[in-house]
Write an enzyme that holds these catalytic residues in place. Structure first.
Site, PDB file in Angstrom:
ATOM      1  N   ASP A  95      15.641  33.658 132.068  1.00 18.06           N
ATOM      2  CA  ASP A  95      16.148  32.279 131.868  1.00 18.06           C
ATOM      3  C   ASP A  95      17.560  32.296 131.268  1.00 18.06           C
ATOM      4  O   ASP A  95      18.003  33.227 130.625  1.00 18.06           O
ATOM      5  CB  ASP A  95      15.218  31.552 130.878  1.00 18.06           C
ATOM      6  CG  ASP A  95      13.846  31.464 131.572  1.00 18.06           C
ATOM      7  OD1 ASP A  95      13.633  31.592 133.124  1.00 18.06           O
ATOM      8  OD2 ASP A  95      12.825  31.200 130.847  1.00 18.06           O
TER       9      ASP A  95
HETATM   10  N1  URA Z   1       9.420  34.756 130.584  1.00 14.99           N
HETATM   11  C1  URA Z   1      10.120  33.326 130.455  1.00 14.99           C
HETATM   12  O1  URA Z   1       9.580  32.339 130.011  1.00 14.99           O
HETATM   13  N2  URA Z   1      11.653  33.672 130.441  1.00 14.99           N
HETATM   14  C2  URA Z   1      12.111  34.656 130.879  1.00 14.99           C
HETATM   15  O2  URA Z   1      13.195  34.710 130.627  1.00 14.99           O
HETATM   16  C3  URA Z   1      11.169  35.908 130.826  1.00 14.99           C
HETATM   17  C4  URA Z   1       9.904  35.893 130.879  1.00 14.99           C
END
Ligand code: URA
Length: 222
Positions: A95
């Site tokens: 993310d």
């Molecule tokens: N899980 C998440 O919620 N975000 C990420 O970036 C990676 C794993």
């Protein structure tokens, strides 16, 4: 951009000395000429730029997005400018607000093997939550839980409690926003998330924004 002699030394076995060097088809004598991966360079008629597949480990900083194009945010592909002469695959996205290891490669099969849940490759995350985390989370994540809009429960995940609010979590799959959704299902909220490693590949001593090319052993892990 790099000096021509340095570029040749780092990107090929060829020695510039005594060799006939061309840049974009023209013979060049100036060793200090500035070149990049976008130039076509040859020594004694051999193209040195085609180094085969490219495998990169990037330390993604916050606010950089795991996509090829974005009108607003910087992308991980832009961060490795100079290695993007081939089409790159992002082997497991993070993310925008997650930091840490992102693997990128021109080798589509390799990228697929890294992300395939069948391979059970461990992706290790450090996280901080808004509310306390306890042993109940360890049990639930080990068992697997059904997230909203999913047909199957999550695969067993290992949660190691590091403090009241901190933990290390190892996943072997990568559903959309998986960790945030897992904590959401427990009535908690992830406020910090960082990926330490994927399979046996880590961040070495990278600073945020830096990257390295994987060595043969690391590439051979998948
Ligand atoms: N899980 C998440 O919620 N975000 C990420 O970036 C990676 C794993």
């Amino acid at each position: 951009m790099d000096r021509l002699d340095k570029f040749i030394a780092t990107h090929s076995e060829a020695s510039r000395k005594g060799g006939r060097v061309t840049v974009n088809g023209e013979v060049v004598f100036d060793q200090g000429k500035k070149v990049s991966n976008k130039d076509s360079i040859s020594v004694n008629g051999l193209d040195i730029l085609d180094r085969g597949e490219v495998y990169i480990a990037l330390y993604k900083p916050e606010d950089v997005v795991c996509s090829h194009l974005d009108d607003v945010n910087e992308t991980v592909i832009e961060m490795i400018d100079g290695f993007t002469h081939k089409e790159m695959h992002i082997a497991g996205r993070l993310d925008k607000d997650t930091t840490g290891l992102v693997l990128m490669t021109s080798d589509g099969g390799w990228a697929h093997r890294v992300t395939s849940p069948k391979r059970k490759c461990g992706k290790v995350y450090l996280l901080e939550a808004a509310d306390p985390i306890d042993e109940e989370y360890v049990k639930v994540f080990e068992r697997g839980l059904l997230l909203r809009n999913e047909e199957k429960p999550t695969l067993p995940a290992k949660l190691e409690l590091l403090g009241e609010f901190e933990a290390r979590l190892t996943l072997t799959e990568g559903k959309y926003h998986q960790i945030k959704r897992m904590f959401g299902a427990m009535g908690n909220k992830v406020v910090k998330l960082h990926r330490e490693s994927v399979g046996g590949i880590g961040l070495r001593d990278l600073e945020p924004g830096e990257f390295y090319e994987l060595d043969e052993d690391e590439i051979g892990l998948f």
